[in-house]
Design an enzyme around this catalytic site. Structure first.
Site, PDB file in Angstrom:
ATOM      1  CE  LYS A 191      35.166  39.864  40.466  1.00 50.48           C
ATOM      2  NZ  LYS A 191      35.916  39.452  41.650  1.00 50.48           N
TER       3      LYS A 191
HETATM    4  N1  PPE Z   1      35.313  38.790  47.474  1.00 51.04           N
HETATM    5  C1  PPE Z   1      36.348  39.066  46.660  1.00 51.04           C
HETATM    6  C2  PPE Z   1      37.370  40.036  47.089  1.00 51.04           C
HETATM    7  C3  PPE Z   1      36.434  38.429  45.420  1.00 51.04           C
HETATM    8  O1  PPE Z   1      37.448  38.712  44.612  1.00 51.04           O
HETATM    9  C4  PPE Z   1      35.444  37.490  45.047  1.00 51.04           C
HETATM   10  C5  PPE Z   1      35.511  36.788  43.721  1.00 51.04           C
HETATM   11  C6  PPE Z   1      34.388  37.228  45.943  1.00 51.04           C
HETATM   12  C7  PPE Z   1      34.350  37.917  47.143  1.00 51.04           C
HETATM   13  C8  PPE Z   1      33.272  36.283  45.604  1.00 51.04           C
HETATM   14  O2  PPE Z   1      32.412  36.805  44.624  1.00 51.04           O
HETATM   15  P1  PPE Z   1      31.612  35.878  43.611  1.00 51.04           P
HETATM   16  O3  PPE Z   1      32.623  35.330  42.656  1.00 51.04           O
HETATM   17  O4  PPE Z   1      30.641  36.762  42.971  1.00 51.04           O
HETATM   18  O5  PPE Z   1      30.987  34.799  44.416  1.00 51.04           O
HETATM   19  N2  PPE Z   1      36.798  36.653  43.176  1.00 51.04           N
HETATM   20  C9  PPE Z   1      36.947  36.406  41.776  1.00 51.04           C
HETATM   21  C10 PPE Z   1      38.362  36.612  41.305  1.00 51.04           C
HETATM   22  C11 PPE Z   1      39.404  35.702  41.815  1.00 51.04           C
HETATM   23  C12 PPE Z   1      40.743  35.934  41.126  1.00 51.04           C
HETATM   24  O6  PPE Z   1      41.782  35.464  41.673  1.00 51.04           O
HETATM   25  O7  PPE Z   1      40.790  36.513  40.042  1.00 51.04           O
HETATM   26  C13 PPE Z   1      36.363  35.061  41.377  1.00 51.04           C
HETATM   27  O8  PPE Z   1      36.120  34.205  42.228  1.00 51.04           O
HETATM   28  O9  PPE Z   1      36.105  34.892  40.192  1.00 51.04           O
END
Ligand code: PPE
Length: 314
Positions: free
Chosen positions: A159
């Protein structure tokens, strides 16, 4: 919309005032995108604030650091405790937490080894990611003309801040065409994920989501939904998903820490299922919110309670 500011931000082991949490403009991260981060939520429960899957987020933070050969100068336990303290010191009840680790200020040049690895933890109240109405009515989204990064270009299991340059292209294109969000395909044309969410389909009662080979972030909400679905007796299939499977699915929804479980009502103008939150999506949403908001038993140990009576020195 401006930030919902709180009192303190944690920087490299110290609490500093929100407005003083600054870095030098010549920090490595500003020039080369060298950051990794997390995003997680703390929910208000009858027993006080509860962080959702704190350990999992910190494990993923350390995994992202490992991929980029960054040595985080704190242990996982120290960061976990600092996040708990941060919420307590700011007297927050429900909030979003953003840990970020970045290459800091020493000198420039791509080689980052001389720059320090700095750690910042911030928390602030953050409402529904894709709008208040979205949870029931769903969001209208498009398939992006931008692909997610190809394998062996930028590691999508990390990430990393820099991955979000790709996300910004997806998001800005979607918004400029009147959609709330964009879904990216991978470089092979298979479904990958949203700009900030994983994606799920319900087809004939099965739960389907793109596998890690499709350039997706290993989402913690994704893993949570898979567990909840299995407990409901659904068959879960992780496999490459063709674009057209989205259009003919009975239900489609996004998952993410920020987005939680957000139904998708339309994709490229095509109505999905009944055009609102589908039955299984609603069941999964309910199971998720019952746990995070403390109405159901936390049988997986997903919640970390934040002691509110605790006084933390700032
Ligand atoms: N894919 C991406 C590209 C992504 O950024 C997130 C979270 C996810 C999947 C889901 O991951 P999880 O949160 O572990 O379920 N995106 C984060 C950031 C958003 C933002 O605008 O900043 C979040 O949801 O916290």
């Amino acid at each position: 919309m401006a930030f919902n500011k709180v009192d303190k931000i944690w920087m490299n082991g110290q609490f500093v005032n929100w407005d003083d949490a600054k870095i030098h403009v010549l920090s490595h991260v500003v020039h080369y995108g060298s950051s990794i981060f997390e995003g997680q939520r703390c929910y208000s429960t009858p027993k006080g604030p509860a962080l959702f899957r704190l350990d999992e987020h910190i494990i993923r933070l350390f995994n992202s650091a490992k991929i980029y050969r960054m040595e985080i100068p704190f242990t996982k336990e120290e960061i976990n405790q600092a996040i708990i303290d941060l919420i307590a010191v700011n007297k927050l009840d429900s909030c979003y937490v953003r840990p970020v680790v970045y290459r800091g200020y020493e000198n420039l040049g791509v080689d980052p080894r001389n720059c320090p690895v700095d750690v910042t933890l911030a928390a602030w109240p953050w409402g529904k990611y894709l709008g208040e109405e979205a949870m029931e009515n769903g969001v209208s989204v498009c398939v992006s003309s931008w692909n997610r990064n190809a394998p062996n270009t930028m590691p999508m299991m990390a990430k990393a801040g820099a991955n979000y340059m790709n996300s910004q292209l997806i998001k800005l294109e979607a918004i400029s065409h009147g959609y709330v969000e964009g879904i990216a395909l991978d470089v092979y044309g298979m479904v990958s994920e949203g700009s900030g969410e994983n994606i799920f389909l319900i087809q004939r009662g099965n739960l389907i989501t793109p596998s890690f080979g499709s350039s997706v972030l290993p989402g913690i909400t994704r893993r949570t939904v898979i567990t909840l679905a299995k407990e409901m007796g659904l068959k879960v299939i992780e496999e490459p998903v063709p674009r057209e499977a989205l259009y003919i699915a009975d239900e489609v929804f996004f998952t993410g820490s920020a987005a939680e479980i957000t139904p998708i009502s339309k994709i490229d103008g095509i109505v999905i299922g009944n055009g609102k939150a589908g039955e299984i999506s609603k069941k999964l949403q309910k199971a998720y919110f019952d746990i995070v908001e403390g109405r159901a038993e936390d049988k997986h140990g997903w919640l970390t309670m934040v002691p509110t009576s605790k006084t933390v020195k700032s």
